[in-house]
Motif scaffolding. Structure first.
Motif, short mmCIF file in Angstrom:
data_model
loop_
_atom_site.label_atom_id
_atom_site.label_comp_id
_atom_site.label_asym_id
_atom_site.label_seq_id
_atom_site.Cartn_x
_atom_site.Cartn_y
_atom_site.Cartn_z
N THR A 48 0.86 -1.18 0.00
CA THR A 48 0.00 0.00 0.00
C THR A 48 0.90 1.23 0.00
OG1 THR A 48 -0.11 0.16 2.39
CG2 THR A 48 -1.82 -1.17 1.34
N ASP A 49 0.25 2.36 0.02
CA ASP A 49 0.96 3.64 -0.03
C ASP A 49 1.93 3.81 1.13
OD1 ASP A 49 0.90 5.37 -2.00
OD2 ASP A 49 -0.53 6.77 -1.10
N MET A 69 6.68 3.80 -3.26
CA MET A 69 6.50 3.46 -4.66
C MET A 69 7.52 2.40 -5.04
SD MET A 69 6.62 6.27 -7.62
CE MET A 69 7.35 5.85 -9.16
N LEU A 70 7.07 1.39 -5.78
CA LEU A 70 8.00 0.35 -6.22
C LEU A 70 8.63 0.83 -7.53
CD1 LEU A 70 5.76 -2.79 -5.66
CD2 LEU A 70 7.46 -1.86 -4.11
N LYS A 71 9.83 1.31 -7.40
CA LYS A 71 10.50 1.90 -8.57
C LYS A 71 10.86 0.82 -9.57
CE LYS A 71 12.27 5.54 -10.47
NZ LYS A 71 11.35 6.56 -10.92
N GLU B 24 -1.11 -7.83 -4.76
CA GLU B 24 0.22 -8.34 -4.40
C GLU B 24 0.52 -9.62 -5.16
OE1 GLU B 24 -1.97 -7.29 -2.09
OE2 GLU B 24 -0.92 -5.53 -1.33
N LEU B 37 8.20 -4.90 -14.27
CA LEU B 37 7.32 -3.78 -13.90
C LEU B 37 8.19 -2.69 -13.29
CD1 LEU B 37 4.49 -5.63 -11.92
CD2 LEU B 37 4.44 -5.03 -14.33
N TRP B 38 7.84 -1.46 -13.54
CA TRP B 38 8.56 -0.40 -12.83
C TRP B 38 7.62 0.76 -12.55
CZ3 TRP B 38 8.99 -1.10 -18.02
CH2 TRP B 38 8.95 0.01 -18.86
N ASP B 39 8.04 1.60 -11.65
CA ASP B 39 7.24 2.74 -11.18
C ASP B 39 5.83 2.29 -10.74
OD1 ASP B 39 9.36 4.28 -11.64
OD2 ASP B 39 8.46 5.57 -13.15
N VAL B 40 5.81 1.32 -9.84
CA VAL B 40 4.52 0.81 -9.37
C VAL B 40 3.97 1.79 -8.34
CG1 VAL B 40 3.33 -1.16 -8.38
CG2 VAL B 40 5.42 -1.51 -9.69
N LYS B 41 2.74 2.20 -8.51
CA LYS B 41 2.12 3.17 -7.59
C LYS B 41 0.76 2.64 -7.16
CE LYS B 41 3.38 7.07 -9.80
NZ LYS B 41 3.04 8.27 -10.56
N ARG B 42 0.47 2.86 -5.91
CA ARG B 42 -0.84 2.46 -5.41
C ARG B 42 -1.76 3.66 -5.56
NH1 ARG B 42 -1.92 -2.75 -2.98
NH2 ARG B 42 -4.13 -2.59 -2.45
N ASP B 44 -5.43 3.51 -5.14
CA ASP B 44 -6.28 3.35 -3.95
C ASP B 44 -6.29 1.86 -3.57
OD1 ASP B 44 -8.38 2.06 -5.46
OD2 ASP B 44 -8.84 4.07 -6.26
N ASN B 45 -7.19 1.47 -2.72
CA ASN B 45 -7.18 0.12 -2.18
C ASN B 45 -7.24 -0.97 -3.24
OD1 ASN B 45 -6.82 0.33 0.49
ND2 ASN B 45 -8.99 0.63 0.98
#
Lengths: 91, 398
Positions: A48-49, A69-71, B24, B37-42, B44-45
């Motif tokens: 999560t964030d 953030m997963l770069k 996940e 994968l790169w630049d993974v951003k969340r 929202d839930n």
């Protein structure tokens, strides 16, 4: 003393071999509280964030912070950026 | 990581949004299948945003079925998409190509002609001659033989000693060098007068031929006849023109003024400095520091740094550093003797060029006057020189 991990640990100490390879442990590099780099992980448990949990050989690694953030993410390594507050191993 | 980003751009990537409850697991499966994968951003839930390569995206389809996720493309980036879009719009590409061709074609025409080096020959004359030879704005440079043109122009205009035509882009530069013509000698059997070259007071007249019309002490102006080429023969009552010549020595006067402020304002640096940096790209100037110079009086010092300079060839990139030093103005009273010397020298310098080499300087005189804090000096030089010059006699003029 002579259980599985003990022999390897002793061997690694005698031969001065890097423990992350012999013992299959994660290698964690942090740059300030901005970046964290985890090698040799066993997958992501939660993302999560503000919380990331990563499975490793010796328990779960929990990272708590903000705007995480997963770069970069591949089978061997994870590269996380953001504002990191806590890094801990929980069993 | 610029290289990596460039690499990704060249290969093309998409930004996707994944919706589901087991995100996940999605990441772990991607890792297991070597999908990068790169630049993974969340977001929202239930939403995740990530960048993925085109190949990776294709592989994703199998995974999506396995786990309960919804994948949608959010943005497309990179070179392959760009090419794909262009392929749909072939006419645009064609238009760009023809536009480029047109530009190349148009740039072969001469747009303007610049002439340099002419002093006595009129610019308009050179241009009109060039136009007659077919060299004018609008002419195509492919059809012009520059060396031939140079030779033709040399033949057309006598006064020119050398012509160099150079075309730079759409601009033609014509450089000329003029001949220094020898003073025109008048042939011995052509009747002529001897006239004054300058104003002066006659000192001595040596007539070798002709009839002297001036005598010692006469004041003559430039152009006055000194020795007439028309001899009146009294007993015949007729006049005959002759080729008159002789030397006429006259006192000539040269005058020059010089001036200098007796109070001089000197600038003294206060130590304050303001630096302005300007990046010069070709003809474009980019200034880094905006804003005015914070001083009332200042001295500017310019320095420039050029990138990759080798002899005269280099990138047209230049960094100009302008340093503005604040100054205070201080009034200083100048020593009068020094000021006089300065004025004298200045006046002499301007005058000496006018006096011919052969002239004998008889007298120099300098008067100083001070007016409103300014020292004025007037230099008068009296010289003795030959002012005679021959001028062809126009028959039927008198």
């Amino acid at each position: 003393m002579w259980e599985n991990g003990g022999i390897k640990k002793g061997l690694a100490e005698i031969l001065e071999l890097p423990k992350d390879i012999i013992l299959d442990l994660p290698k964690i590099i942090m740059i300030g509280n901005l970046q964290i780099y985890i090698e040799n992980h066993k997958g992501i448990l939660e993302y999560t964030d503000n919380r990331i949990r990563i499975n490793t050989k010796n328990g779960t690694l929990r990272i708590i912070g903000k705007n995480l953030m997963l770069k970069n993410i591949v089978a061997e390594e994870i590269f996380i950026v953001g504002e990191i507050n806590q890094v801990e191993f929980i069993d | 990581m610029l290289v990596l980003r460039l690499w990704n751009y060249m290969r093309g990537y998409v930004i996707i949004r994944v919706q589901g409850l087991t995100l996940e697991r999605f990441i772990n499966i991607c890792m297991a299948r070597d999908i990068y994968l790169w630049d993974v951003k969340r977001i929202d839930n239930t939403t995740l945003e990530t960048k993925i390569s085109i190949e990776g995206f294709k592989d994703l389809k199998k995974i999506v079925r396995k786990i309960d996720c919804k994948v949608s493309i959010f943005e497309k980036h990179g070179y392959p998409f760009w090419i794909h879009r262009l392929k749909k719009r072939k006419m645009l590409l064609l238009g760009a190509f023809f536009c480029f061709l047109l530009l190349v074609f148009v740039s072969t025409f001469i747009f303007s002609i610049e002439i340099a080096g002419n002093e006595n020959v009129e610019k308009a004359e050179i241009i009109s001659k060039l136009n007659n030879l077919g060299f004018k704005p609008g002419a195509n440079r492919c059809f012009i033989n520059l060396r031939k043109l140079e030779n033709q122009l040399l033949l057309e205009i006598d006064q020119l000693a050398w012509v160099g035509v150079e075309i730079k882009g759409i601009k033609a530069k014509v450089e000329v060098a003029e001949k220094i013509l020898p003073p025109n000698k008048i042939d011995k059997d052509i009747p002529c007068n001897v006239v004054a070259q300058k104003n002066g007071v006659i000192e001595k007249v040596i007539t070798k031929s002709g009839h002297a019309v001036v005598k010692e002490g006469d004041i003559v102006k430039k152009g006055d006849i000194l020795i007439s080429g028309i001899i009146q023969l009294e007993h015949i009552g007729n006049s005959i023109p002759v080729h008159s010549y002789g030397d006429v020595y006259a006192k000539t006067y040269y005058e020059a003024m010089g001036e200098k402020n007796l109070t001089e304002i000197k600038e003294k640096k206060t130590g304050q400095k303001f630096v302005k940096k300007i990046l010069n790209l070709g003809n474009v100037e980019l200034s880094f520091n905006r804003g005015k110079i914070p001083y009332e009086f200042y001295i500017v010092e310019k320095r420039s740094k050029k990138l990759l300079q080798w002899r005269k060839i280099g990138l047209p990139v230049e960094l100009i550093i302008e340093e503005y030093y604040e100054v205070n103005k201080i009034e200083i009273t100048v020593n009068e003797v020094e000021a006089k010397n300065h004025v004298h020298k200045e006046a002499l310098d301007s005058i000496l060029e006018e006096i011919p080499f052969e002239a004998e300087i008889l007298n120099t005189q300098i008067d100083f006057t001070v007016k409103d804090g300014v020292l004025y000096g007037k230099v008068i030089i009296e010289a003795l020189e030959n002012i005679a010059v021959q001028k062809t006699l126009q028959i039927g003029e008198d």
